[in-house]
Design a protein around this motif. Structure first.
Motif, PDB file in Angstrom:
ATOM      1  N   ALA A 126      34.005 -19.746  67.870  1.00 21.78           N
ATOM      2  CA  ALA A 126      34.242 -18.309  67.894  1.00 21.78           C
ATOM      3  C   ALA A 126      35.522 -17.910  67.177  1.00 21.78           C
ATOM      4  O   ALA A 126      35.790 -16.740  67.011  1.00 21.78           O
ATOM      5  CB  ALA A 126      34.276 -17.809  69.337  1.00 21.78           C
ATOM      6  N   PHE A 127      36.323 -18.892  66.742  1.00 23.41           N
ATOM      7  CA  PHE A 127      37.511 -18.562  65.963  1.00 23.41           C
ATOM      8  C   PHE A 127      37.128 -18.411  64.505  1.00 23.41           C
ATOM      9  O   PHE A 127      36.675 -19.372  63.896  1.00 23.41           O
ATOM     10  CB  PHE A 127      38.539 -19.692  66.041  1.00 23.41           C
ATOM     11  N   PRO A 128      37.310 -17.240  63.921  1.00 18.51           N
ATOM     12  CA  PRO A 128      37.130 -17.186  62.476  1.00 18.51           C
ATOM     13  C   PRO A 128      38.093 -18.170  61.804  1.00 18.51           C
ATOM     14  O   PRO A 128      39.262 -18.253  62.189  1.00 18.51           O
ATOM     15  CB  PRO A 128      37.485 -15.740  62.134  1.00 18.51           C
ATOM     16  N   LEU A 132      41.693 -17.228  60.852  1.00 17.82           N
ATOM     17  CA  LEU A 132      42.592 -16.896  61.951  1.00 17.82           C
ATOM     18  C   LEU A 132      43.050 -18.165  62.654  1.00 17.82           C
ATOM     19  O   LEU A 132      44.218 -18.305  63.013  1.00 17.82           O
ATOM     20  CB  LEU A 132      41.891 -15.958  62.935  1.00 17.82           C
ATOM     21  N   LEU A 144      45.617 -19.702  60.490  1.00 17.56           N
ATOM     22  CA  LEU A 144      46.905 -19.010  60.596  1.00 17.56           C
ATOM     23  C   LEU A 144      47.625 -19.427  61.867  1.00 17.56           C
ATOM     24  O   LEU A 144      48.822 -19.687  61.875  1.00 17.56           O
ATOM     25  CB  LEU A 144      46.688 -17.488  60.594  1.00 17.56           C
ATOM     26  N   LEU A 145      46.853 -19.514  62.949  1.00 19.96           N
ATOM     27  CA  LEU A 145      47.434 -19.887  64.239  1.00 19.96           C
ATOM     28  C   LEU A 145      48.050 -21.289  64.171  1.00 19.96           C
ATOM     29  O   LEU A 145      49.175 -21.518  64.622  1.00 19.96           O
ATOM     30  CB  LEU A 145      46.323 -19.851  65.293  1.00 19.96           C
ATOM     31  N   MET A 181      51.155 -21.461  62.166  1.00 19.17           N
ATOM     32  CA  MET A 181      52.307 -20.898  62.872  1.00 19.17           C
ATOM     33  C   MET A 181      52.913 -21.917  63.836  1.00 19.17           C
ATOM     34  O   MET A 181      54.128 -21.991  63.993  1.00 19.17           O
ATOM     35  CB  MET A 181      51.885 -19.646  63.632  1.00 19.17           C
ATOM     36  N   ALA A 238      47.400  -9.422  60.337  1.00 16.66           N
ATOM     37  CA  ALA A 238      47.465 -10.747  60.948  1.00 16.66           C
ATOM     38  C   ALA A 238      48.348 -11.667  60.106  1.00 16.66           C
ATOM     39  O   ALA A 238      49.234 -12.358  60.623  1.00 16.66           O
ATOM     40  CB  ALA A 238      46.065 -11.347  61.082  1.00 16.66           C
ATOM     41  N   GLY A 279      51.914 -10.790  60.490  1.00 18.93           N
ATOM     42  CA  GLY A 279      52.419 -11.248  61.779  1.00 18.93           C
ATOM     43  C   GLY A 279      52.772 -12.725  61.744  1.00 18.93           C
ATOM     44  O   GLY A 279      53.797 -13.149  62.280  1.00 18.93           O
ATOM     45  N   ALA A 323      50.668 -11.492  65.843  1.00 17.86           N
ATOM     46  CA  ALA A 323      49.790 -12.633  65.594  1.00 17.86           C
ATOM     47  C   ALA A 323      48.815 -12.799  66.756  1.00 17.86           C
ATOM     48  O   ALA A 323      47.603 -12.947  66.562  1.00 17.86           O
ATOM     49  CB  ALA A 323      50.623 -13.892  65.411  1.00 17.86           C
ATOM     50  N   THR A 326      46.165  -9.865  66.878  1.00 15.98           N
ATOM     51  CA  THR A 326      45.169  -9.867  65.804  1.00 15.98           C
ATOM     52  C   THR A 326      44.212 -11.053  65.915  1.00 15.98           C
ATOM     53  O   THR A 326      43.015 -10.899  65.693  1.00 15.98           O
ATOM     54  CB  THR A 326      45.848  -9.878  64.418  1.00 15.98           C
ATOM     55  N   VAL A 327      44.742 -12.231  66.253  1.00 15.73           N
ATOM     56  CA  VAL A 327      43.856 -13.393  66.351  1.00 15.73           C
ATOM     57  C   VAL A 327      42.858 -13.198  67.494  1.00 15.73           C
ATOM     58  O   VAL A 327      41.651 -13.444  67.339  1.00 15.73           O
ATOM     59  CB  VAL A 327      44.655 -14.701  66.537  1.00 15.73           C
ATOM     60  N   GLY A 330      40.326 -10.571  66.480  1.00 16.52           N
ATOM     61  CA  GLY A 330      39.367 -11.114  65.507  1.00 16.52           C
ATOM     62  C   GLY A 330      38.308 -11.951  66.198  1.00 16.52           C
ATOM     63  O   GLY A 330      37.106 -11.794  65.962  1.00 16.52           O
TER      64      GLY A 330
END
Lengths: 302, 316
Positions: free
Chosen positions: A144-146, A149, A152-153, A156, B272, B275, B284, B287-288, B291
């Motif tokens: 379910a995580f695009p 994204l 990006l996570l 980070m 996103a 962020g 961040a 938005t995550v 999404g």
């Protein structure tokens, strides 16, 4: 289907297309070439790309690090077949190094995902019950995580770089392998030949490795091929955004990022990485399609 | 049917809770942590300042309590404020959602409007040059990633002097024509890939249905080929197509990050990215999670559509 499965589990996928099983079918690479010339051609293109990435910088492409202040943004020439970039470095040599980085990341991540994902899927399908249920839900969450994204996570938390690229690609492709391995395992564990093997005293380990896993190699191989292109795209996208491979190290994505900045002045700095990336992905996708057609003729041309 | 909806809904909520928890914990694992982001590397060296900060934002509470507070606020539509600008995140999300939704909708429209008919034609004319051409084109577009296509399109448009904006956004209220013009390149960058995906799936699905006995029956009772395709094939082939359109939503959200950045569109994806690049946690995080929520929601709708198209699924 059951008959051939009983006769020789490992060969079910291989013989299902001939069916009669009387003629020994030609196996191995020559059979692949005859059956799918297009697939063989794609494999050749991919191997060529890998060879270029490995030996490119040593054969006439120039030194990828060497800055030539007098030939900044030089167009393609005999000395620089793909021109030079904003520091006068050979684009072709940098492309070779960039491909090396991108391909290495993609192969490593997709390979790891295949091994780990298949293992999880096998255990999940074989164990069934609550274990299967929990693994299934976890896979759903990852699904379910695009992709971007999730990338990006991870960037980070882990800081941009090769490490976070590999982790991102691994996490993104893992759940697919879990599903690919789990489905057939569910069916196979109650197939007659597996029950027969269990009754005759085969250990769980032997059942999984000798009787179930060999039947999964086909689908897993196809999925690994497609995951390679997913991996190359993910690497390219994150590096393109400046979140992947960090300068001065080039990758296909970061070369394209630099190239885009200067594309009006020196289109070759953008076009060569762009076309190379698309070309490799096209070859991988075509190869995957062809392999799928061989393994499951019903799906030919999907 | 009601039971089916409730089960799916519960599953969707469980997945969403899992996601938000993962995101929340991930944010707390970021090196340097909250204090560095708020106070800078020097401020983070001063224990009193850090203590003050932790006290103010409730960072001394157990993680699960913090998560509870965040979740409670998020459910009321309050995602806190940006660390950098102190502006309300919810406000910013509302302002930007329209851009991303428009991008996704237009891309989906193209992918269904072009992909489904082409897929049906290719399947009906299996083995002909038309089929080969459609398939080849599909595979080609599938293999050009959005960021590569976007870059190539910008290059193409600017060198050929085609009057299309390559950067920036015009809102619908300002000018409808200007808005659509600004969306052409971004939608093409995203939509060609999803069109290729939809086309391939439609082709495969229709090709499979064409072999079903009930299609032979329909033909045998004398229906014209057109009626067979329209009334029997398309309905039977619909499920995989619906699935892929639903899955594409996830892809579009990922693609939005890149395409919005390339074409400087003020949407959620770019927010996103901003962020993450500026280490602005609350942005961040919001938005995550948002999404992922959009993707889970689209999967839920896909599930409902399934049950509507194929009644057998409701009773499983």
């Amino acid at each position: 289907m059951t008959d051939s499965a009983l006769a020789s589990p490992a060969a079910t996928t291989a013989t299902s297309s001939t069916g009669d099983g009387l003629r020994p079918r030609p196996r191995g690479f020559s059979a692949f070439v005859r059956k799918s010339p297009l697939g063989a051609f794609c494999l050749f293109v991919i191997l060529f790309a890998i060879a270029f990435a490995l030996i490119g910088p040593f054969v006439g492409t120039g030194n990828p690090e060497k800055i030539n202040p007098l030939s900044v943004f030089a167009g393609p020439s005999r000395e620089f077949p793909m021109g030079t970039d904003y520091l006068g470095r050979s684009v072709m040599a940098r492309l070779a190094i960039g491909m090396r980085v991108s391909l290495l990341i993609a192969l490593l991540a997709a390979g790891l995902a295949a091994v780990i994902g298949a293992a999880i899927g096998l255990v999940s399908g074989y164990a069934g019950g609550i274990v299967d249920e929990i693994i299934g839900r976890l896979a759903d969450i990852l699904f379910a995580f695009p992709t971007m994204l999730l990338g990006l996570l991870i960037v980070m938390v882990l800081e941009p770089g090769i490490q976070s690229l590999v982790v991102t690609i691994l996490v993104v492709t893992l759940p697919i392998f879990v599903r690919v391995a789990r489905g057939p395992t569910l069916g196979l564990k109650s197939a007659e030949y597996v029950i027969a093997a269990r009754v005759s005293g085969a250990s769980t380990r032997r059942l999984i490795f000798r009787h179930i896993l060999p039947n999964l190699t086909g689908p897993l191989l196809v999925q690994t091929t497609f995951s390679l292109s997913v991996a190359l795209i993910a690497e390219g996208a994150l590096s393109f955004l400046g979140l992947g491979v960090q300068p001065p190290q080039p990758s296909l994505g970061s070369l394209l990022r630099d190239g885009k900045t200067y594309m009006e002045l020196a289109p070759w700095t953008m076009l060569f990485p762009a076309l190379t990336l698309a070309g490799i992905i096209l070859a991988i996708n075509l190869l995957g399609d062809e392999l799928q057609g061989i393994i499951d003729p019903r799906l030919r041309g999907r | 049917m009601l039971r089916f909806i409730v089960t799916r809904l519960v599953l969707a909520v469980v997945v969403l809770l899992g996601i938000s928890l993962i995101v929340f914990v991930a944010m707390r694992m970021v090196p340097g942590g909250f204090a560095t982001a708020m106070l800078g590397p020097q401020g983070a060296q001063q224990p009193e300042l850090v203590d003050q900060l932790n006290e103010r934002y409730g960072l001394n509470d157990p993680l699960i309590v913090q998560y509870g507070v965040w979740l409670k606020n998020a459910l009321r539509g309050d995602f806190g404020e940006s660390l950098g600008t102190h502006s309300s995140i919810s406000h910013e999300l509302m302002r930007r959602a329209g851009v991303t939704i428009e991008l996704a909708l237009l891309s989906t429209l193209i992918s269904v409007g072009v992909g489904v008919p082409l897929g049906i034609i290719a399947a009906v004319k299996r083995g002909t040059p038309t089929d080969a051409g459609v398939r080849g084109l599909g595979l080609l577009f599938l293999s050009i990633p959005d960021f590569v296509l976007g870059t190539l399109l910008i290059y193409f448009v600017s060198t050929r002097g085609i009057p299309l904006p390559v950067s920036g956004y015009v809102s619908l209220s300002e000018s409808v024509a200007g808005n659509l013009k600004a969306m052409v390149l971004p939608v093409l960058s995203l939509g060609l890939i999803t069109t290729a995906v939809v086309m391939r799936v439609t082709r495969a699905s229709v090709a499979e249905v064409l072999n079903e006995p009930y299609i032979v029956t329909a033909r045998a009772k004398g229906l014209s080929p057109r009626d067979v395709t329209r009334r029997h094939v398309i309905r039977g082939a619909l499920i995989p197509v619906i699935t892929i359109v639903g899955i594409n939503v996830g892809f579009l959200l990922s693609g939005a990050v890149i395409v919005e950045e390339i074409f400087a569109l003020p949407g959620l994806g770019r927010y996103a990215l901003q962020g993450i690049l500026q280490r602005d946690y609350p942005i961040a995080q919001a938005t995550v999670v948002l999404g992922a929520a959009m993707f889970v929601m689209s999967s839920f709708i896909v599930d409902l559509l399934y049950a509507w198209v194929d009644p057998r699924i409701r009773y499983q």
